[in-house]
Design a protein around this motif. Structure first.
Motif, PDB file in Angstrom:
ATOM      1  N   LEU A 220       0.814  -1.214   0.000  1.00  0.00           N
ATOM      2  CA  LEU A 220       0.000   0.000   0.000  1.00  0.00           C
ATOM      3  C   LEU A 220       0.857   1.278   0.000  1.00  0.00           C
ATOM      4  O   LEU A 220       0.412   2.333  -0.439  1.00  0.00           O
ATOM      5  N   VAL A 221       2.102   1.177   0.495  1.00  0.00           N
ATOM      6  CA  VAL A 221       2.987   2.352   0.515  1.00  0.00           C
ATOM      7  C   VAL A 221       3.192   2.877  -0.896  1.00  0.00           C
ATOM      8  O   VAL A 221       3.244   4.081  -1.127  1.00  0.00           O
ATOM      9  N   ARG A 222       3.268   1.935  -1.850  1.00  0.00           N
ATOM     10  CA  ARG A 222       3.569   2.346  -3.229  1.00  0.00           C
ATOM     11  C   ARG A 222       2.315   2.637  -4.043  1.00  0.00           C
ATOM     12  O   ARG A 222       2.400   2.946  -5.220  1.00  0.00           O
ATOM     13  N   ALA A 223       1.182   2.544  -3.394  1.00  0.00           N
ATOM     14  CA  ALA A 223      -0.058   2.764  -4.140  1.00  0.00           C
ATOM     15  C   ALA A 223      -0.232   4.235  -4.493  1.00  0.00           C
ATOM     16  O   ALA A 223       0.375   5.115  -3.881  1.00  0.00           O
ATOM     17  N   HIS A 224      -1.105   4.487  -5.432  1.00  0.00           N
ATOM     18  CA  HIS A 224      -1.431   5.856  -5.825  1.00  0.00           C
ATOM     19  C   HIS A 224      -2.123   6.543  -4.641  1.00  0.00           C
ATOM     20  O   HIS A 224      -2.944   5.923  -3.958  1.00  0.00           O
ATOM     21  N   PRO A 225      -1.802   7.820  -4.380  1.00  0.00           N
ATOM     22  CA  PRO A 225      -2.412   8.507  -3.231  1.00  0.00           C
ATOM     23  C   PRO A 225      -3.937   8.476  -3.246  1.00  0.00           C
ATOM     24  O   PRO A 225      -4.571   8.366  -2.198  1.00  0.00           O
ATOM     25  N   ALA A 226      -4.526   8.536  -4.437  1.00  0.00           N
ATOM     26  CA  ALA A 226      -5.997   8.507  -4.516  1.00  0.00           C
ATOM     27  C   ALA A 226      -6.531   7.170  -4.008  1.00  0.00           C
ATOM     28  O   ALA A 226      -7.573   7.126  -3.341  1.00  0.00           O
ATOM     29  N   VAL A 227      -5.807   6.108  -4.298  1.00  0.00           N
ATOM     30  CA  VAL A 227      -6.232   4.773  -3.822  1.00  0.00           C
ATOM     31  C   VAL A 227      -6.194   4.739  -2.299  1.00  0.00           C
ATOM     32  O   VAL A 227      -7.092   4.189  -1.657  1.00  0.00           O
ATOM     33  N   LYS A 228      -5.188   5.341  -1.719  1.00  0.00           N
ATOM     34  CA  LYS A 228      -5.072   5.353  -0.251  1.00  0.00           C
ATOM     35  C   LYS A 228      -6.236   6.118   0.370  1.00  0.00           C
ATOM     36  O   LYS A 228      -6.840   5.662   1.358  1.00  0.00           O
ATOM     37  N   ILE A 229      -6.528   7.281  -0.192  1.00  0.00           N
ATOM     38  CA  ILE A 229      -7.608   8.089   0.377  1.00  0.00           C
ATOM     39  C   ILE A 229      -8.946   7.355   0.209  1.00  0.00           C
ATOM     40  O   ILE A 229      -9.755   7.287   1.147  1.00  0.00           O
ATOM     41  N   VAL A 230      -9.165   6.773  -0.960  1.00  0.00           N
ATOM     42  CA  VAL A 230     -10.421   6.041  -1.182  1.00  0.00           C
ATOM     43  C   VAL A 230     -10.494   4.820  -0.249  1.00  0.00           C
ATOM     44  O   VAL A 230     -11.549   4.533   0.319  1.00  0.00           O
ATOM     45  N   SER A 231      -9.372   4.143  -0.073  1.00  0.00           N
ATOM     46  CA  SER A 231      -9.341   2.995   0.861  1.00  0.00           C
ATOM     47  C   SER A 231      -9.757   3.426   2.245  1.00  0.00           C
ATOM     48  O   SER A 231     -10.524   2.736   2.930  1.00  0.00           O
ATOM     49  N   LEU A 232      -9.221   4.569   2.654  1.00  0.00           N
ATOM     50  CA  LEU A 232      -9.523   5.081   4.003  1.00  0.00           C
ATOM     51  C   LEU A 232     -11.026   5.259   4.158  1.00  0.00           C
ATOM     52  O   LEU A 232     -11.623   4.868   5.170  1.00  0.00           O
ATOM     53  N   VAL A 233     -11.639   5.842   3.141  1.00  0.00           N
ATOM     54  CA  VAL A 233     -13.084   6.095   3.209  1.00  0.00           C
ATOM     55  C   VAL A 233     -13.860   4.773   3.181  1.00  0.00           C
ATOM     56  O   VAL A 233     -14.723   4.531   4.021  1.00  0.00           O
ATOM     57  N   VAL A 234     -13.515   3.929   2.246  1.00  0.00           N
ATOM     58  CA  VAL A 234     -14.274   2.674   2.064  1.00  0.00           C
ATOM     59  C   VAL A 234     -14.145   1.754   3.273  1.00  0.00           C
ATOM     60  O   VAL A 234     -15.131   1.152   3.719  1.00  0.00           O
ATOM     61  N   LEU A 235     -12.932   1.661   3.814  1.00  0.00           N
ATOM     62  CA  LEU A 235     -12.717   0.758   4.944  1.00  0.00           C
ATOM     63  C   LEU A 235     -13.393   1.252   6.216  1.00  0.00           C
ATOM     64  O   LEU A 235     -13.418   0.557   7.225  1.00  0.00           O
ATOM     65  N   ASN A 236     -13.921   2.445   6.170  1.00  0.00           N
ATOM     66  CA  ASN A 236     -14.724   2.948   7.283  1.00  0.00           C
ATOM     67  C   ASN A 236     -16.212   2.834   6.986  1.00  0.00           C
ATOM     68  O   ASN A 236     -17.025   2.586   7.869  1.00  0.00           O
ATOM     69  N   ILE A 237     -16.547   3.024   5.718  1.00  0.00           N
ATOM     70  CA  ILE A 237     -17.972   3.006   5.363  1.00  0.00           C
ATOM     71  C   ILE A 237     -18.537   1.589   5.430  1.00  0.00           C
ATOM     72  O   ILE A 237     -19.651   1.380   5.919  1.00  0.00           O
ATOM     73  N   ILE A 238     -17.786   0.637   4.942  1.00  0.00           N
ATOM     74  CA  ILE A 238     -18.291  -0.743   4.916  1.00  0.00           C
ATOM     75  C   ILE A 238     -18.659  -1.235   6.318  1.00  0.00           C
ATOM     76  O   ILE A 238     -19.786  -1.698   6.531  1.00  0.00           O
ATOM     77  N   PRO A 239     -17.780  -1.147   7.303  1.00  0.00           N
ATOM     78  CA  PRO A 239     -18.189  -1.619   8.641  1.00  0.00           C
ATOM     79  C   PRO A 239     -19.307  -0.779   9.231  1.00  0.00           C
ATOM     80  O   PRO A 239     -20.032  -1.233  10.105  1.00  0.00           O
ATOM     81  N   TRP A 240     -19.430   0.447   8.801  1.00  0.00           N
ATOM     82  CA  TRP A 240     -20.508   1.281   9.302  1.00  0.00           C
ATOM     83  C   TRP A 240     -21.856   0.792   8.764  1.00  0.00           C
ATOM     84  O   TRP A 240     -22.870   0.835   9.445  1.00  0.00           O
ATOM     85  N   ILE A 241     -21.833   0.317   7.518  1.00  0.00           N
ATOM     86  CA  ILE A 241     -23.078  -0.170   6.906  1.00  0.00           C
ATOM     87  C   ILE A 241     -23.478  -1.533   7.491  1.00  0.00           C
ATOM     88  O   ILE A 241     -24.646  -1.794   7.757  1.00  0.00           O
ATOM     89  N   ILE A 242     -22.491  -2.373   7.695  1.00  0.00           N
ATOM     90  CA  ILE A 242     -22.788  -3.727   8.191  1.00  0.00           C
ATOM     91  C   ILE A 242     -23.135  -3.664   9.671  1.00  0.00           C
ATOM     92  O   ILE A 242     -22.430  -3.028  10.452  1.00  0.00           O
ATOM     93  N   GLU A 243     -24.202  -4.342  10.036  1.00  0.00           N
ATOM     94  CA  GLU A 243     -24.629  -4.334  11.434  1.00  0.00           C
ATOM     95  C   GLU A 243     -24.469  -5.707  12.097  1.00  0.00           C
ATOM     96  O   GLU A 243     -24.216  -5.777  13.283  1.00  0.00           O
ATOM     97  N   ALA A 244     -24.626  -6.764  11.314  1.00  0.00           N
ATOM     98  CA  ALA A 244     -24.629  -8.107  11.911  1.00  0.00           C
ATOM     99  C   ALA A 244     -23.205  -8.543  12.262  1.00  0.00           C
ATOM    100  O   ALA A 244     -22.254  -8.222  11.542  1.00  0.00           O
ATOM    101  N   PRO A 245     -23.050  -9.287  13.345  1.00  0.00           N
ATOM    102  CA  PRO A 245     -21.706  -9.620  13.822  1.00  0.00           C
ATOM    103  C   PRO A 245     -20.932 -10.582  12.916  1.00  0.00           C
ATOM    104  O   PRO A 245     -19.724 -10.412  12.736  1.00  0.00           O
ATOM    105  N   ALA A 246     -21.615 -11.567  12.363  1.00  0.00           N
ATOM    106  CA  ALA A 246     -20.881 -12.541  11.542  1.00  0.00           C
ATOM    107  C   ALA A 246     -20.255 -11.874  10.303  1.00  0.00           C
ATOM    108  O   ALA A 246     -19.053 -12.060  10.036  1.00  0.00           O
ATOM    109  N   PRO A 247     -21.035 -11.095   9.538  1.00  0.00           N
ATOM    110  CA  PRO A 247     -20.412 -10.412   8.401  1.00  0.00           C
ATOM    111  C   PRO A 247     -19.294  -9.466   8.821  1.00  0.00           C
ATOM    112  O   PRO A 247     -18.295  -9.315   8.131  1.00  0.00           O
ATOM    113  N   LEU A 248     -19.470  -8.819   9.985  1.00  0.00           N
ATOM    114  CA  LEU A 248     -18.418  -7.913  10.482  1.00  0.00           C
ATOM    115  C   LEU A 248     -17.152  -8.695  10.804  1.00  0.00           C
ATOM    116  O   LEU A 248     -16.045  -8.270  10.465  1.00  0.00           O
ATOM    117  N   ALA A 249     -17.332  -9.826  11.446  1.00  0.00           N
ATOM    118  CA  ALA A 249     -16.175 -10.667  11.774  1.00  0.00           C
ATOM    119  C   ALA A 249     -15.485 -11.121  10.497  1.00  0.00           C
ATOM    120  O   ALA A 249     -14.253 -11.144  10.401  1.00  0.00           O
TER     121      ALA A 249
END
Lengths: 560, 186, 275
Positions: free
Chosen positions: C19-48
């Motif tokens: 990820l260090v060598r990734a494009h900066p836009a990919v890093k910023i989008v990753s940051l957003v997505v990796l927060n949004i997905i767990p926020w959307i998911i409510e059930a414990p098994a999918p979260l795990a």
């Protein structure tokens, strides 16, 4: 072509009733290097920022007159347009470093101007090479010394290939090594770049080496403008204004020995005084060191101090501070001077060894226990000023001691009179000038009547008048029984006022002894660690084989 | 248009508040509440910066809170949405209070002081409401604890702003007024 | 710097971390997505499952997973706060009631599952954000935000804030020392007295800040900031296959989670969030 033309320039800050600049007139030709000197508050920085075109558009004030830069009206042309032709290096190396890496810092203005990548990289490389910072491209600012940061600032300025470069006290806050690094860059500017330069500096000994002309500002007015030799020969006038005269000039003037032109540099003075060198004598200096001192105020016994990051700041230091002495602690940056001072006031405790303050192990002490006996004045007084008025500021430590208000009032008055700030009791501290704030910080420490006063870089960034004022105040205090420890890079101050000198390097004691002894016997040692003795010391060493501490020590006899 | 002065206000405010926020979390923690502080020192600073320099000061506080809280809690959406956004909204509420009441930051007259005494608690309350509603939405707390969180925020922020901010406004507004970034015109 | 290490914003990481060598836009989008997905998911098994997948992906990308240890104390505190909150303050109907309190709240098997979900959610966001932040270099914030349409000036202010925080940390230490040397007992006395004394440190800090602000704005203006025309950006980031794949994966994952949340109860927890 005229590079700069300033015509009847007046400037008043909105909050002030006084004009800062009062009808300033001067011109600078293309390619000229002009030095601007003047006491604090004369308007030098204001003038520089107006010439650069930035002040009138950024700060509320009233402006009259004309400033032209290469034919453009600087007061009306946008800063953006002017910024391609003018570069300025400010005093504070940190604040003007706006990026996280040296390479980015030098490239930043070029990126903003939309130059091509190839051009940017070429100019950056050229500029870094010129200032001696090639190889540092990926360094972060906290990895650089003050001198290195200023060199990067100059590189960032030069990379723009400006037509006008303004250096506003760029070396004032630097240690001797940092100063030397930056000065060496300034010296070779003419070779490398087609640039006109305006250089503001208090240190005239250095300034005279590379300027074609000197302008003297006082009270917002130009009081002298011309060839450095002509300007600095007006010694009495400049002294009254509070401007430091280059020591070789002052010496030659005093001796009346220079036929015709007064020398400006050590080299010129050696030539000028060579014909009379056999008649030169050094007065036996006052025996400044008092050998009868026997009461220790502070003692360091094999003290080592290691910071959390592993830096060894002091390594086996042993020395004493005697009651009643005037001691100077000198050394390059990182030598351990400030650490030593902090150990004396118990801000730090030794990692090993023992520090005793007035007979008590410092480990059993705290700063709040010591403050009434040991005073500490910081280099930057702004860190110490916490109250709303000058009166409250000086009263603060007394009130912490629970002193009766009647006594507080007496002590405050006494302290303010001592430092020459009486009459300003109701003034908010931050409205004072830098020199006044320094004196206020000193007054707030003096009010508790400490036995020992530690003062860190009292003359750095100060003009000659303030420097002398502070130095003479310290002498008076010392005569009244206060032990003085001065941490300083200013070897002129040391040679003129200090009784004894301690030299530190890399956390170790290099040498200690009377000022005369250290400056006579250890000149080479001092030079090897980047400490250059005052010009008069070098000059007399060249002429008569023995350094002098001050200009007053040198006399010209009737016969050889 | 974002000019150099506005960027300077934001950057310096954030730079100033960030270490203070870290200290506040370390020195005055609230037992049981992760990475929270009972005395939010930086609030005193960014409230004052907002009153002097407008929205750019508030942005600086926002950045500082995000970075400080993120240092302990990770730079997550939750941290940004609760504490950081809350600390953007709060000083702006105080600024609006001053504007609506025609008050000035010098705290010289009665109107100014009332605006301060009223604006700060309202702003802190709004911040507390925001933060803990967001925490509720993220499921970190339940309703019965929502009001506990709001109250602690209200008290912690108000105290810090009054204790730190009042001397700053009184002592320094006359000095800061000279700055071209000062937003109030006499 | 150790060989094989790359300097990022906050630390040094192994240069093999993809990820260090990734494009900066990919890093910023990753940051957003990796927060949004767990926020959307409510059930414990999918979260795990999400958390496990994240850790596996991070491991495959040679991420410095050991750095996550620094956040364990925070996670424990969050878990404690969540447990306290839900045990004492929730009424989630379930199949088995373990405890019932006089004030009407109770703990059921569903309560425990909810608590687990919350902790997993926070953990997922934390792990995702941390792994992205560990890869951020000082140019990434500016370039990443810029490539997503954020004005350069705004992105640059963020960088400047970090630059100045180090200076103010130093200033704060000096001001504190100065207060002690004036006799201010900052560590003694009642909290109000100490708070008043500490508040005095605000004055010099603020004076220094305002002066720095002025000098900084001069320095920026004279360096041609903000740029009015076209600005050159020295660093150029090319989109690689890894960037394209990462971007595609993030997009598909987000879309998939959103669609699944809408069309099926798989990701939901009944009665969420007001319990």
């Amino acid at each position: 072509m005229r590079a700069v033309s300033v015509e009847d320039l007046w400037w008043r800050y909105q909050a002030s009733s006084e004009w800062t600049l009062k009808g300033v007139d001067f011109e600078v030709e293309k390619g000229e290097f002009v030095g601007i000197v003047g006491p604090s508050g004369a308007g030098k920085t204001t003038l520089c920022l107006l010439v650069a075109g930035v002040l009138s558009k950024s700060v509320k004030g009233v402006c009259k007159g004309k400033v032209e830069l290469f034919g453009k009206d600087a007061l009306r042309t946008s800063v953006k347009q002017l910024s391609e032709e003018v570069a300025i290096v400010l005093q504070d190396a940190d604040t003007q470093f706006v990026t996280m890496r040296v390479l980015d810092e030098v490239a930043f203005p070029l990126e903003n101007f939309g130059l091509s990548r190839e051009e940017i990289l070429e100019r950056v490389s050229e500029a870094l090479e010129f200032v001696g910072m090639k190889g540092y491209e990926w360094k972060h600012p906290h990895e650089l010394s003050g001198g290195q940061k200023q060199r990067v600032a100059i590189a960032a300025a030069l990379a723009k290939r400006p037509k006008l470069l303004i250096l506003d006290e760029a070396t004032s806050d630097l240690d001797p090594l940092g100063k030397r690094e930056v000065l060496s860059v300034i010296r070779k500017l003419r070779e490398g770049y087609d640039v006109t330069a305006v250089i503001v500096d208090h240190n005239t000994d250095d300034l005279v080496e590379f300027v074609d002309r000197v302008i003297v500002l006082e009270g917002g007015r130009v009081v002298a403008d011309g060839d450095p030799r002509a300007v600095f020969s007006r010694i009495e006038q400049l002294r009254t204004i509070g401007i430091r005269i280059p020591q070789p000039t002052e010496l030659a003037f005093r001796l009346g020995a220079a036929n015709g032109e007064l020398p400006l540099t050590v080299e010129e003075a050696v030539k000028a005084l060579a014909p009379v060198k056999d008649r030169l004598r050094l007065l036996d200096g006052e025996v400044l060191e008092n050998p009868s001192r026997s009461e220790k105020l502070v003692s360091f016994t094999d003290v080592t101090y290691v910071y959390e990051d592993g830096t060894v700041a002091l390594n086996g230091l042993s020395l004493n501070v005697w009651k009643g002495e005037f001691l100077a602690v000198i050394g390059p940056n990182g030598s351990g001077k400030t650490t030593m001072a902090k150990l004396m006031v118990s801000l730090l405790k030794p990692t090993s060894g023992r520090v005793e303050v007035m007979g008590v192990d410092s480990r059993a002490l705290s700063p709040t226990m010591l403050f009434s006996k040991v005073g500490y004045v910081f280099q930057n007084p702004d860190y110490q000023l916490v109250c709303d008025t000058v009166y409250d500021e000086v009263a603060f430590p007394l009130r912490q001691l629970g002193v009766d208000e009647k006594v507080v009032k007496e002590r405050v008055q006494w302290a303010l009179v001592s430092v020459g700030l009486n009459g300003l009791e109701e003034t908010p501290p931050f409205f004072l000038s830098k020199g006044e704030r320094q004196r206020l910080a000193l007054a707030s420490v003096l009010a508790v009547k400490p036995q020992l006063l530690i003062i860190d870089e009292p003359t750095t960034g100060q003009d000659e008048r303030n420097s002398r004022r502070i130095a003479e105040l310290l002498v008076q205090l010392n005569k009244s029984g206060v032990t003085i420890v001065v941490i300083t890079h200013d070897l002129r101050l040391v040679s003129e006022y200090a009784e004894r000198v301690v030299v530190l390097n890399n956390g170790r004691l290099v040498t200690a002894g009377s000022t005369r002894k250290v400056f006579t016997e250890h000149l080479e040692t001092l030079a090897s660690i980047g400490l250059e003795p005052p010009p008069v010391a070098r000059l007399m060493k060249e002429l008569v084989g023995r350094p002098a501490l001050t200009v007053k020590e040198v006399v010209l006899c009737e016969r050889a | 248009m974002v000019d150099a002065r506005k960027v300077a206000v934001t950057a310096v405010t954030a730079g100033l508040c960030l270490p203070l926020a870290l200290f506040a979390i370390i020195l005055v923690p609230i037992p049981g509440l992760p990475a929270a502080s009972g005395f939010w020192i930086p609030a005193g600073f960014y409230f004052v910066m907002t009153l002097w320099f407008g929205v750019w000061g508030a942005l600086g506080g926002h950045i500082a809170t995000f970075l400080a809280m993120g240092y302990f809690q990770g730079f997550t959406l939750q941290v940004w949405a609760d504490g950081a956004l809350g600390d953007l909204i709060a000083p702006l509420v105080a600024l609006v209070a001053f504007k609506l009441m025609g008050a000035r930051p010098e705290l010289k007259n009665r109107k100014d002081r009332i605006a301060w005494l009223v604006g700060v608690p309202i702003a802190s309350l709004v911040c507390g409401l925001w933060v803990h509603t967001v925490n509720l939405l993220f499921g970190v707390i339940t309703w019965p604890f929502w009001w506990v969180g709001v109250l602690t925020y209200f008290i912690g922020d108000s105290l810090a702003v009054f204790i730190v901010g009042t001397p700053l406004l009184r002592s320094l507004t006359s000095y800061v007024k000279q700055s071209p970034m000062y937003i109030w015109r006499d | 710097m150790e060989k094989g290490k790359v300097r990022t914003f906050f630390t040094y990481v192994d240069e093999r971390y993809m990820l260090v060598r990734a494009h900066p836009a990919v890093k910023i989008v990753s940051l957003v997505v990796l927060n949004i997905i767990p926020w959307i998911i409510e059930a414990p098994a999918p979260l795990a499952f999400f958390l496990a997948s994240l850790l596996l992906a991070a491991s495959l990308m040679k991420a410095p997973l050991s750095k996550l240890r620094n956040y364990l104390p925070y996670l424990l505190l969050v878990a404690q706060a969540v447990v306290l909150s839900y045990v004492l303050g929730s009424r989630i109907p379930g199949n088995v009631v373990f405890i019932e309190f006089p004030w009407g709240c109770y703990v059921t098997d569903k309560t425990l599952l909810y608590m687990g979900s919350v902790v997993l959610r926070i953990s997922s966001m934390l792990v995702g954000s941390t792994l992205v932040f560990l890869s951020l270099r000082d140019t990434d914030v500016v370039y990443g935000l810029k490539s997503l349409g954020v004005p350069f000036s705004a992105a640059f202010a963020f960088n400047l804030a970090l630059r100045f925080s180090a200076l103010f940390l130093d200033d704060y230490a000096r001001v504190r020392d100065a207060m002690l040397l004036k006799g201010a007992k900052l560590d003694a006395g009642n909290p109000l007295e100490r708070a008043k004394l500490l508040s005095r440190t605000a004055v010099p800090l603020m004076v220094i800040a305002v002066r720095r602000m002025q000098d900084l704005s001069f320095a920026l203006e004279l360096k041609g900031f903000p740029p009015s025309g076209r600005r050159t950006f020295l660093y150029q980031f090319q989109w690689s296959r890894f960037d394209a794949a990462a971007f595609a994966l993030l997009t598909v994952a987000t879309a998939g989670v959103v669609i699944a949340k809408i069309v099926s109860p798989l990701l939901s927890f009944p009665g969420w969030p007001f319990v």
